[in-house]
Scaffold this motif. Structure first.
Motif, mmCIF file in Angstrom:
data_model
loop_
_atom_site.group_PDB
_atom_site.id
_atom_site.type_symbol
_atom_site.label_atom_id
_atom_site.label_comp_id
_atom_site.label_asym_id
_atom_site.label_seq_id
_atom_site.Cartn_x
_atom_site.Cartn_y
_atom_site.Cartn_z
ATOM 1 N N ASN A 19 10.803 -19.731 35.578
ATOM 2 C CA ASN A 19 11.659 -20.121 36.687
ATOM 3 C C ASN A 19 11.636 -19.035 37.758
ATOM 4 O O ASN A 19 12.330 -18.038 37.664
ATOM 5 N N MET A 20 10.808 -19.204 38.770
ATOM 6 C CA MET A 20 10.585 -18.149 39.765
ATOM 7 C C MET A 20 11.737 -18.040 40.760
ATOM 8 O O MET A 20 12.005 -16.988 41.286
ATOM 9 N N CYS A 21 12.403 -19.157 41.020
ATOM 10 C CA CYS A 21 13.489 -19.090 41.989
ATOM 11 C C CYS A 21 14.738 -19.739 41.402
ATOM 12 O O CYS A 21 14.658 -20.582 40.529
ATOM 13 N N GLY A 22 15.882 -19.306 41.880
ATOM 14 C CA GLY A 22 17.123 -19.879 41.370
ATOM 15 C C GLY A 22 17.541 -19.207 40.071
ATOM 16 O O GLY A 22 16.876 -18.317 39.565
ATOM 17 N N ALA A 23 18.669 -19.652 39.534
ATOM 18 C CA ALA A 23 19.238 -19.042 38.329
ATOM 19 C C ALA A 23 18.385 -19.366 37.110
ATOM 20 O O ALA A 23 17.695 -20.382 37.081
ATOM 21 N N PRO A 24 18.429 -18.493 36.095
ATOM 22 C CA PRO A 24 17.688 -18.800 34.863
ATOM 23 C C PRO A 24 18.252 -20.053 34.194
ATOM 24 O O PRO A 24 19.417 -20.401 34.408
ATOM 25 N N LYS A 25 17.418 -20.716 33.431
ATOM 26 C CA LYS A 25 17.867 -21.911 32.713
ATOM 27 C C LYS A 25 18.954 -21.516 31.706
ATOM 28 O O LYS A 25 18.873 -20.459 31.075
ATOM 29 N N LYS A 26 19.954 -22.396 31.582
ATOM 30 C CA LYS A 26 21.044 -22.143 30.634
ATOM 31 C C LYS A 26 20.835 -22.993 29.382
ATOM 32 O O LYS A 26 20.638 -24.212 29.478
ATOM 33 N N VAL A 27 20.877 -22.326 28.233
ATOM 34 C CA VAL A 27 20.643 -23.012 26.963
ATOM 35 C C VAL A 27 21.843 -22.827 26.033
ATOM 36 O O VAL A 27 22.379 -21.720 25.907
ATOM 37 N N LEU A 28 22.237 -23.917 25.384
ATOM 38 C CA LEU A 28 23.282 -23.866 24.363
ATOM 39 C C LEU A 28 22.662 -24.285 23.037
ATOM 40 O O LEU A 28 22.133 -25.383 22.918
ATOM 41 N N ILE A 29 22.691 -23.384 22.050
ATOM 42 C CA ILE A 29 22.202 -23.710 20.706
ATOM 43 C C ILE A 29 23.416 -24.052 19.845
ATOM 44 O O ILE A 29 24.394 -23.308 19.815
ATOM 45 N N VAL A 30 23.356 -25.195 19.181
ATOM 46 C CA VAL A 30 24.475 -25.676 18.366
ATOM 47 C C VAL A 30 24.104 -25.597 16.886
ATOM 48 O O VAL A 30 23.058 -26.089 16.477
ATOM 49 N N SER A 31 24.990 -24.980 16.097
ATOM 50 C CA SER A 31 24.759 -24.841 14.658
ATOM 51 C C SER A 31 25.836 -25.559 13.857
ATOM 52 O O SER A 31 26.953 -25.778 14.333
ATOM 53 N N THR A 32 25.503 -25.860 12.618
ATOM 54 C CA THR A 32 26.484 -26.365 11.663
ATOM 55 C C THR A 32 27.455 -25.242 11.289
ATOM 56 O O THR A 32 27.141 -24.064 11.427
ATOM 57 N N SER A 33 28.609 -25.648 10.798
ATOM 58 C CA SER A 33 29.566 -24.692 10.236
ATOM 59 C C SER A 33 29.775 -24.943 8.743
ATOM 60 O O SER A 33 30.560 -24.253 8.095
ATOM 61 N N ALA A 34 29.069 -25.940 8.212
ATOM 62 C CA ALA A 34 29.280 -26.337 6.810
ATOM 63 C C ALA A 34 28.506 -25.441 5.844
ATOM 64 O O ALA A 34 27.307 -25.238 5.997
ATOM 65 N N LYS A 35 29.221 -24.922 4.866
ATOM 66 C CA LYS A 35 28.610 -24.022 3.868
ATOM 67 C C LYS A 35 28.104 -24.769 2.641
ATOM 68 O O LYS A 35 27.323 -24.242 1.863
ATOM 69 N N SER A 36 28.610 -25.992 2.444
ATOM 70 C CA SER A 36 28.151 -26.737 1.270
ATOM 71 C C SER A 36 28.083 -28.224 1.559
ATOM 72 O O SER A 36 28.754 -28.729 2.461
ATOM 73 N N MET A 37 27.246 -28.896 0.792
ATOM 74 C CA MET A 37 27.012 -30.339 0.938
ATOM 75 C C MET A 37 27.034 -30.938 -0.459
ATOM 76 O O MET A 37 26.143 -30.648 -1.269
ATOM 77 N N ASN A 38 28.075 -31.712 -0.751
ATOM 78 C CA ASN A 38 28.182 -32.333 -2.087
ATOM 79 C C ASN A 38 27.983 -31.321 -3.213
ATOM 80 O O ASN A 38 27.266 -31.577 -4.178
ATOM 81 N N GLY A 39 28.588 -30.147 -3.055
ATOM 82 C CA GLY A 39 28.499 -29.130 -4.105
ATOM 83 C C GLY A 39 27.251 -28.272 -4.055
ATOM 84 O O GLY A 39 27.106 -27.332 -4.835
ATOM 85 N N ALA B 263 32.664 -25.604 14.030
ATOM 86 C CA ALA B 263 34.022 -25.118 13.774
ATOM 87 C C ALA B 263 34.275 -23.713 14.318
ATOM 88 O O ALA B 263 35.393 -23.209 14.240
ATOM 89 N N GLY B 264 33.233 -23.073 14.856
ATOM 90 C CA GLY B 264 33.386 -21.717 15.369
ATOM 91 C C GLY B 264 33.311 -20.677 14.263
ATOM 92 O O GLY B 264 33.295 -21.002 13.075
#
Length: 228
Positions: free
Chosen positions: A3-23, A53-54
């Motif tokens: 991106n040569m001109c203008g602001a840099p691209k903004k990226v949001l990475i989304v993750s799970t907060s779950a530590k377990s799945m059906n045990g 969940a943060g």
């Protein structure tokens, strides 16, 4: 070119907060956050990481063990894992303020990604002409996403996700709430299925997706091209 001109691209990475799945102890798959994180960072993007969940992101131990540990994982570790700690909640973000919203995978996503709230977030970003990217089980975020007319967002779209064959090979077919590839097919998605564990990613309009951890970097690169 970048991106040569203008602001840099903004990226949001989304993750799970779950530590377990059906045990089954799980979480996010490290490479599926770290690979894309550094693709975006190295391209000069501004990158933020959030979770459902943060707080600290639970990382699946298997993803940082043996052959699964990648150079990107090691780089994150040497950076003190700061990006993975004390993350804000997805619901506190306006996704339309980002150029790319990237949903990372790991089996934890089977628990907290296939919800109406996450689906609505995906729909909102795409409706605002933003790029949405999903990798592996991150495609769970697409299950409840709807197009403007209320039909499944994935209907008629080319999508890559963790395959039913791969699910069987990791022996978690009985633990997942449903088989992701089968579910997306039932919603009308056109599945792009590579061989198990192959680097397979695809893009359809502003929707980029990857099959497995091996496809994380390729998927992120496709998202960057789509956001250019």
């Amino acid at each position: 070119m970048g991106n040569m001109c203008g602001a840099p691209k903004k990226v949001l990475i989304v993750s799970t907060s779950a530590k377990s799945m059906n045990g089954h102890e799980t979480g996010a798959w490290s490479e599926e956050i770290c690979g894309p994180y550094y693709v975006f960072k190295d391209a000069g993007c501004s990158v933020e990481v959030c979770s459902i969940a943060g707080g600290d992101i639970p990382i699946d131990k298997a993803s940082v063990t043996g052959d699964f540990l990648t150079e990107n994982d090691k780089r994150m570790e040497s950076d003190g894992n700061h990006a993975l700690k004390g993350t804000p909640m997805l619901k506190d973000f306006d996704v339309t303020a980002y150029d790319i919203v990237f949903f990372a995978g790991g089996h934890g996503t089977c628990v907290d990604f296939p919800t109406d709230a996450v689906g609505a977030t995906v729909s909102k970003a795409l409706a605002a002409d933003k790029v949405v990217a999903t990798v592996c089980h991150g495609s769970m975020a697409l299950v409840h996403a709807k197009a403007a007319d209320g039909t499944p967002l994935v209907k008629g779209k080319k999508i890559a996700c963790f395959t039913d064959v791969e699910e069987d090979q990791v022996q978690l077919t009985k633990k997942v709430p449903f088989l992701l590839a089968s579910k997306l097919k039932s919603l009308g998605a056109i599945l792009e299925e590579g061989a198990p564990w192959s680097d397979t990613a695809t893009i359809d309009g502003k929707l980029a997706s990857g099959q497995n951890p091996q496809s994380s970097v390729k998927c992120a690169k496709l998202a960057l091209v789509a956001a250019a």
